[in-house]
Motif scaffolding. Structure first.
Motif, PDB file in Angstrom:
ATOM      1  N   ARG A 219      23.907  14.600  10.563  1.00  0.00           N
ATOM      2  CA  ARG A 219      23.162  14.617   9.554  1.00  0.00           C
ATOM      3  C   ARG A 219      22.276  15.722   9.087  1.00  0.00           C
ATOM      4  O   ARG A 219      21.888  16.170   7.905  1.00  0.00           O
ATOM      5  N   HIS A 226      29.760  16.504   4.209  1.00  0.00           N
ATOM      6  CA  HIS A 226      30.100  15.170   4.709  1.00  0.00           C
ATOM      7  C   HIS A 226      31.345  14.611   4.115  1.00  0.00           C
ATOM      8  O   HIS A 226      31.310  14.490   3.062  1.00  0.00           O
ATOM      9  N   PHE A 267      24.228  15.308   0.937  1.00  0.00           N
ATOM     10  CA  PHE A 267      24.099  13.969   1.427  1.00  0.00           C
ATOM     11  C   PHE A 267      23.253  13.103   1.017  1.00  0.00           C
ATOM     12  O   PHE A 267      23.617  11.832   0.584  1.00  0.00           O
ATOM     13  N   PRO A 290      31.804   6.898   6.912  1.00  0.00           N
ATOM     14  CA  PRO A 290      31.805   8.355   7.120  1.00  0.00           C
ATOM     15  C   PRO A 290      33.049   8.501   7.951  1.00  0.00           C
ATOM     16  O   PRO A 290      33.337   7.790   8.815  1.00  0.00           O
ATOM     17  N   GLU A 293      31.736  11.615  11.513  1.00  0.00           N
ATOM     18  CA  GLU A 293      30.464  11.419  12.025  1.00  0.00           C
ATOM     19  C   GLU A 293      30.626  10.748  13.241  1.00  0.00           C
ATOM     20  O   GLU A 293      29.737  10.401  14.087  1.00  0.00           O
TER      21      GLU A 293
END
Length: 305
Positions: A219, A226, A267, A290, A293
């Motif tokens: 993040r 993302h 994000f 996600p 991630e």
């Protein structure tokens, strides 16, 4: 509870810089050490274990220097990647010898307990020369545990283990972490690190690249979009709304998945606006997950940075 501190530490071999000005703390719990081949992981572990001294900086255990400090070996257990075992000994004799070198009051009992932890009692009377790679790894682990260390350092400990052995060793390390011990291990199998480590340290080309929970690290990578997989009651209408929003740079309808693949460049805005856009259009959000991630994605981004 013990903490290893690596402060402004470098290690070079001739003109080759293996570790370059690294600072990190390894505390209680299970920490995964990641990096491509040649990144300096083994050099770091050997300095933490007292097998190598730093060329610059310091490596300390609870404030005391580790290099050439014999007292540190009472606290540290090390499982190196390279093998230095005596094949003519039985597994039991090998672990017993390590117990005796530590000067334990009852070396036989300590060796028996360590072999039981790694489930190697059944082969304790067999010579090490007859062991498989996985069995040798487990006996190395037993020898590192024989003095009940509060710090355990493991360099590629799962090499050669079958799935059952790997799962058993993972549970041993998890329990040590839960007990407040300091466990650090390196592994080239990212799935193992993702399953086991609550904290990661990433080294790339001898430098410290990242530290912490890998999801938090992802993040913080604001320079990389993302990626999300979004399922809804009306994918087309939601796609049109998302394309018009400045938080996204690409939206694709994946018919095979029955979902949208969304690339979000902002994000925080995307997380705030997605539910609002769906609500305003009377669209139900069924799933938002996600797709980049994972630890594998984070590691790939860090290595290619």
């Amino acid at each position: 509870m013990s903490t290893i501190r690596i402060e402004n530490t470098s290690r070079w071999f001739g003109n080759v810089v293996a570790v370059n000005d690294i600072t990190m703390d390894i505390g209680p719990g299970v920490t995964g050490l990641l990096g491509p081949n040649g990144a300096g992981k083994s050099t770091l572990i050997h300095m933490m274990g007292g097998f190598l001294g730093p060329s610059a900086g310091s490596v300390t255990l609870d404030g005391e220097r580790i290099w050439r400090n014999e007292a540190a070996y009472r606290t540290i257990g090390l499982v190196p990647e390279r093998e230095g075992m005596y094949d003519f000994l039985t597994g039991g004799e090998f672990v017993l010898a390590n117990a005796e070198l530590h000067g334990l009051p009852d070396p036989g009992a300590a060796a028996g307990r360590a072999l039981a932890v790694v489930d190697m009692e059944f082969a304790a009377d067999r010579r090490v020369s007859t062991y498989s790679k996985g069995m040798r790894q487990r006996v190395k682990m037993a020898s590192a545990l024989v003095h009940d260390p509060s710090v355990l350092l493991l360099d590629e400990p799962f090499n050669g283990m079958d799935p059952r052995q790997r799962m058993q060793l993972m549970e041993v390390l998890r329990q040590m972490g839960r007990d407040g011990r300091t466990v650090l291990f390196s592994s080239h199998i990212l799935e193992e690190v993702e399953q086991l480590a609550s904290h990661i340290e990433v080294v790339v080309a001898g430098r410290h690249a990242a530290s912490g929970d890998f999801r938090r690290i992802r993040r913080l990578m604001t320079d990389r979009p993302h990626h999300y997989l979004v399922r809804s009651s009306d994918d087309r209408a939601l796609a049109a709304a998302l394309i018009a929003d400045p938080s996204t740079s690409a939206v694709e309808i994946d018919r095979a998945e029955g979902a949208l693949r969304v690339q979000a460049t902002d994000f925080l805005r995307f997380a705030r606006e997605l539910p609002r856009l769906a609500r305003d259009r009377d669209i139900r959000l069924l799933a938002v997950s996600p797709s980049d991630e994972s630890l594998e994605s984070v590691f790939s981004y860090l290595v290619s940075a």
